[in-house]
Design a protein around this motif. Sequence first.
Motif, PDB file in Angstrom:
ATOM      1  N   ARG A 166       0.607   6.244  -2.227  1.00 47.96           N
ATOM      2  CA  ARG A 166       0.878   6.292  -0.806  1.00 47.96           C
ATOM      3  C   ARG A 166       2.536   6.146  -0.595  1.00 47.96           C
ATOM      4  NH1 ARG A 166       2.323   2.192   1.735  1.00 47.96           N
ATOM      5  NH2 ARG A 166       1.957   0.680   0.034  1.00 47.96           N
TER       6      ARG A 166
ATOM      7  N   LEU B  27      -3.165   3.742  -5.806  1.00 47.71           N
ATOM      8  CA  LEU B  27      -3.150   3.797  -4.453  1.00 47.71           C
ATOM      9  C   LEU B  27      -1.733   3.724  -4.024  1.00 47.71           C
ATOM     10  CD1 LEU B  27      -6.696   2.269  -3.327  1.00 47.71           C
ATOM     11  CD2 LEU B  27      -5.822   4.769  -3.345  1.00 47.71           C
ATOM     12  N   SER B  28      -1.122   2.581  -4.516  1.00 50.55           N
ATOM     13  CA  SER B  28       0.176   2.075  -3.907  1.00 50.55           C
ATOM     14  C   SER B  28       1.272   3.246  -4.306  1.00 50.55           C
ATOM     15  CB  SER B  28       0.580   0.903  -4.645  1.00 50.55           C
ATOM     16  OG  SER B  28       1.814   0.681  -4.362  1.00 50.55           O
TER      17      SER B  28
ATOM     18  N   VAL C 179      -9.369  -3.561 -10.883  1.00 50.76           N
ATOM     19  CA  VAL C 179      -8.844  -3.588  -9.559  1.00 50.76           C
ATOM     20  C   VAL C 179      -7.384  -3.251  -9.521  1.00 50.76           C
ATOM     21  CG1 VAL C 179      -8.269  -5.424  -7.633  1.00 50.76           C
ATOM     22  CG2 VAL C 179     -10.631  -5.295  -8.776  1.00 50.76           C
ATOM     23  N   MET C 180      -6.449  -4.189 -10.378  1.00 45.88           N
ATOM     24  CA  MET C 180      -4.992  -3.649 -10.362  1.00 45.88           C
ATOM     25  C   MET C 180      -4.706  -2.347 -10.576  1.00 45.88           C
ATOM     26  SD  MET C 180      -3.373  -6.510  -9.839  1.00 45.88           S
ATOM     27  CE  MET C 180      -4.668  -7.457  -8.767  1.00 45.88           C
TER      28      MET C 180
ATOM     29  N   LEU D 284      -6.549   0.403  -9.908  1.00 44.81           N
ATOM     30  CA  LEU D 284      -6.775   1.133  -8.853  1.00 44.81           C
ATOM     31  C   LEU D 284      -5.664   0.776  -7.816  1.00 44.81           C
ATOM     32  CD1 LEU D 284      -9.428   2.659  -8.822  1.00 44.81           C
ATOM     33  CD2 LEU D 284     -10.248   0.952  -7.231  1.00 44.81           C
ATOM     34  N   SER D 285      -5.380  -0.245  -7.491  1.00 40.39           N
ATOM     35  CA  SER D 285      -4.689  -0.427  -6.476  1.00 40.39           C
ATOM     36  C   SER D 285      -3.089   0.062  -6.759  1.00 40.39           C
ATOM     37  CB  SER D 285      -4.199  -2.104  -6.212  1.00 40.39           C
ATOM     38  OG  SER D 285      -5.313  -2.960  -6.746  1.00 40.39           O
ATOM     39  N   THR D 286      -2.743  -0.136  -8.129  1.00 45.92           N
ATOM     40  CA  THR D 286      -1.376   0.410  -8.201  1.00 45.92           C
ATOM     41  C   THR D 286      -1.124   1.979  -8.245  1.00 45.92           C
ATOM     42  OG1 THR D 286      -1.380  -1.214 -10.070  1.00 45.92           O
ATOM     43  CG2 THR D 286       0.271   0.650 -10.034  1.00 45.92           C
TER      44      THR D 286
ATOM     45  N   LEU E 204       1.696  -3.158 -10.400  1.00 38.22           N
ATOM     46  CA  LEU E 204       1.356  -3.178  -8.952  1.00 38.22           C
ATOM     47  C   LEU E 204       2.396  -3.562  -8.186  1.00 38.22           C
ATOM     48  CD1 LEU E 204      -0.573  -2.963  -6.812  1.00 38.22           C
ATOM     49  CD2 LEU E 204      -1.432  -5.015  -7.147  1.00 38.22           C
TER      50      LEU E 204
END
Lengths: 254, 304
Positions: free
Chosen positions: A252, A248-249, A241-242, A244-246, A156
Amino acid sequence: MINLKAIYVIVLREFKRFFRQRGRLMGTIARPLLWLLIIGSGLSNLVGEEGGLSYRQFMIPGIIGMTILFSSVFSTISVVWDREFGFLREMLVAPISRLTIVLGKLISGTLLSAFQGFILFLLVPLFGFSLDPVEVIQMVLLLILVSLSITSLGLLIASFLNSLEGFNVIMNFMVLPMFFLSGALYPVKALPLFFQYITWINPLSYGVDSFKHVMIGSSGDFGPDFPLAVDLLFLVVFSAVMVLSTSLSFERRQ
Amino acid sequence: MIKVEGLTKVYGPITAIKGIDLDVEEGEFFGFLGPNGAGKTTTINILCTLLKPTSGRAMVNGFDCYTQPHRVRSSIGLVFQEYTLDNDLTAYENLIFHCYLYNMSRRDAERRIGEILEVVDLWDRRDSLVKHFSGGMKRRLEIARGLLHRPKVLFLDEPTLGLDPQTRLNIWDFIERLRRMEGITIFLTTHYLDEAEGCDRVAIIDRGEIIALGSPEDLKKGLEGDTVYLRTSNDREAKRIIEERFGIEVGTIDGGLVFQVRGGERFVPKLFNGFPIEIVSVNIKRPSLNDVFISLTGREIRES
């Protein structure tokens, strides 16, 4: 959406690189041994035994945690490295999703860290622990889970960074505090309350704690700080959570 | 094969490309020329789906670069300005990595790698680590890699940047050979104008706009014959005299004069005859794409 062949080849590449860069495997073994042999010996004489365990034995779960911390972070540098040296573009223009790239990096980083932690774990009989098969299996599963949580956190962070310099700065400000505030060198309950709060959000604390459950087990001062169920729950949720966020990041940014 | 309509990209206050239109035919060797910072790389990045356009549309092989990126990516091969090989892998490993990213079967990949490595003369070095390769070898390997998955269009972004002249020629040999073998559409960006002379058509981009489009011959036809470069002891006076005597427009360019004239070699003796100012040097050149650029912008492509 997810291309298995691409994941396979991304993982294969990281393994080849790992074994070709000889220094990495050496570092994996040398750094923790230095901690155990030098710092461990010195402090063992000061601290004394607790429930039949020397301080050096108490340190071992923490030092395995440290090995995973360092190797996971090193693996995730490869993302920044690839970006800086252009190789990431080769992957970004291929007809594969960003999630595929993230999973490839995540699986390779996790397996490499778990592997390095496992090598160290195989050395614990040298320090007076016995290994039984059930423990080995439990440890392998925990090593993978803990590696996953730290690698996903590293990914992330790497997904936001463009230069190796930036990565080094962030990692220096994160890696050592994560290590010191994880219960690796002293029981969490020995820390002032303020620092204890930080250990509660540190995935490494739960990782090291889970290793203590397997290797030390007892509930004395040197024993685990949290129930095993809490360790597992935190690590699983944190990793999810990590990851998923990675993804998305990555989606984007690129 | 490539269709671009009103493509615009804005970065904050800067407009990198201003509504450009392009249409590249199947099998065409298309050159995209312009100085650094003119918008070449921005255009390529949009075409290869790495960048979202601010407005306008880009299509490759019938697919929209923004809404169907995977389809576009399967249709294109890329050779970037900077090297994008993994130095810790062998040539063969770099190629097999690529094949698997493009979902080729193992058998197909192996056959294709063998075939292409032969063409670029690297078969003997397939098991060497790429870090031991020279710049020219790395470039050849990257061009080979860009063609592995049988793309419809090969994008070459400044493929010979930073290579010595000998190696550049050699790379062009391989590109020519591969082009004949594969019958592929090539989209080349470069600021080495001599490399673009062999293109079927070129587009010249400057400050985000396309200022000329056509075959190199057509573009040069628009010029008034040869270009004469002149250095004198007093450029200002010389410029005035030439303009007065011959009625030609004379430009100045890094410490000299430049003008276009038909039949340069017959013109120069006429000019020298009774010229009141000392002439230091004279140079006549057949029109090149560089002259096209100069006549359109008043600058040299390399220095702007």
